[in-house]
Design a protein around this motif. Structure first.
Motif, PDB file in Angstrom:
ATOM      1  N   CYS A 188       3.339  28.902 -43.504  1.00  0.00           N
ATOM      2  CA  CYS A 188       4.294  29.570 -44.402  1.00  0.00           C
ATOM      3  C   CYS A 188       5.029  30.700 -43.675  1.00  0.00           C
ATOM      4  CB  CYS A 188       3.580  30.107 -45.640  1.00  0.00           C
ATOM      5  SG  CYS A 188       3.096  28.813 -46.800  1.00  0.00           S
TER       6      CYS A 188
ATOM      7  N   ILE B  77       7.880  29.459 -41.413  1.00  0.00           N
ATOM      8  CA  ILE B  77       9.121  29.100 -42.111  1.00  0.00           C
ATOM      9  C   ILE B  77      10.079  30.293 -42.090  1.00  0.00           C
ATOM     10  CG2 ILE B  77      10.120  28.540 -44.365  1.00  0.00           C
ATOM     11  CD1 ILE B  77       7.523  26.900 -44.908  1.00  0.00           C
TER      12      ILE B  77
ATOM     13  N   CYS C 184      11.307  27.115 -47.805  1.00  0.00           N
ATOM     14  CA  CYS C 184      12.323  26.123 -47.450  1.00  0.00           C
ATOM     15  C   CYS C 184      11.885  24.788 -48.052  1.00  0.00           C
ATOM     16  CB  CYS C 184      12.478  26.017 -45.923  1.00  0.00           C
ATOM     17  SG  CYS C 184      11.125  25.162 -45.086  1.00  0.00           S
TER      18      CYS C 184
ATOM     19  N   LEU D 294      10.776  21.672 -43.560  1.00  0.00           N
ATOM     20  CA  LEU D 294       9.475  21.441 -42.929  1.00  0.00           C
ATOM     21  C   LEU D 294       8.919  20.112 -43.405  1.00  0.00           C
ATOM     22  CD1 LEU D 294       7.034  22.747 -41.265  1.00  0.00           C
ATOM     23  CD2 LEU D 294       6.095  23.282 -43.515  1.00  0.00           C
TER      24      LEU D 294
ATOM     25  N   GLY E 184       5.928  27.893 -49.531  1.00  0.00           N
ATOM     26  CA  GLY E 184       6.973  27.861 -48.504  1.00  0.00           C
ATOM     27  C   GLY E 184       8.330  28.209 -49.086  1.00  0.00           C
TER      28      GLY E 184
END
Length: 161
Positions: free
Chosen positions: A113, A116, A152, A124, A150
């Motif tokens: 995480c 990112i 993204c 990802l 995350g």
């Protein structure tokens, strides 16, 4: 003008992560992208000064030519398997992408995480070992944590049954 995409793939050099990597190469990366392999090592396995310096930020980006070299990778205590190396070397040539490796030390859930945000990644891809509900509760699911925390888009590639 196209923007630079950084496609991350979480790898532990297992069959499951190789499947996620293969999926990312086939379905996500395109010419000019950066394919960044992210691996996380246990904190208990390092003592050298460089590793301690990189504990919070991760290693510098390691280019494909260096992480294909066993001698260089001994320094990081990471040994990419031949199948993964073949896969990324072929992708680098055929798709004209830049392949990099970044190593973190600590809890895989947290470090993936963090990667990112720190790299930063456009998206990802992560593998899923296919744990049952009880195993996920006891062992914790890295992919589940990354999907929920995350920042993204995250694609989970399931291991075939």
């Amino acid at each position: 003008m196209a923007t630079e995409r950084r496609v991350g793939v979480a790898v532990d050099f297992s069959a499951c992560s190789r499947k996620a990597l293969s999926w990312a190469i086939d379905n996500m990366v395109r010419k000019g992208d950066h394919l960044i392999l992210i691996t996380v090592r246990s904190v208990a396995h390092y003592e050298s000064g460089e590793m301690q310096l990189w504990e919070t930020t991760g290693s510098p980006f390691i280019p494909l030519c260096d992480f294909s070299n066993r001698e260089i990778m001994k320094k990081y205590e990471v040994q990419p398997d031949p199948d993964t190396l073949e896969l990324v070397n072929m992708a680098a040539k055929q798709k004209e992408i830049i392949v990099l490796l970044k190593i973190y030390w600590g809890d895989p859930r947290e470090k993936i995480c963090e990667s990112i945000e720190n790299i930063p990644l456009s998206c990802l891809v992560i593998g899923n070992r296919g744990l049952g509900k009880l195993q996920r509760v006891l062992l914790g699911s890295v992919s589940n944590h990354v999907v929920n925390n995350g920042t993204c888009p995250v694609t989970v590639v399931k291991q075939p049954q």
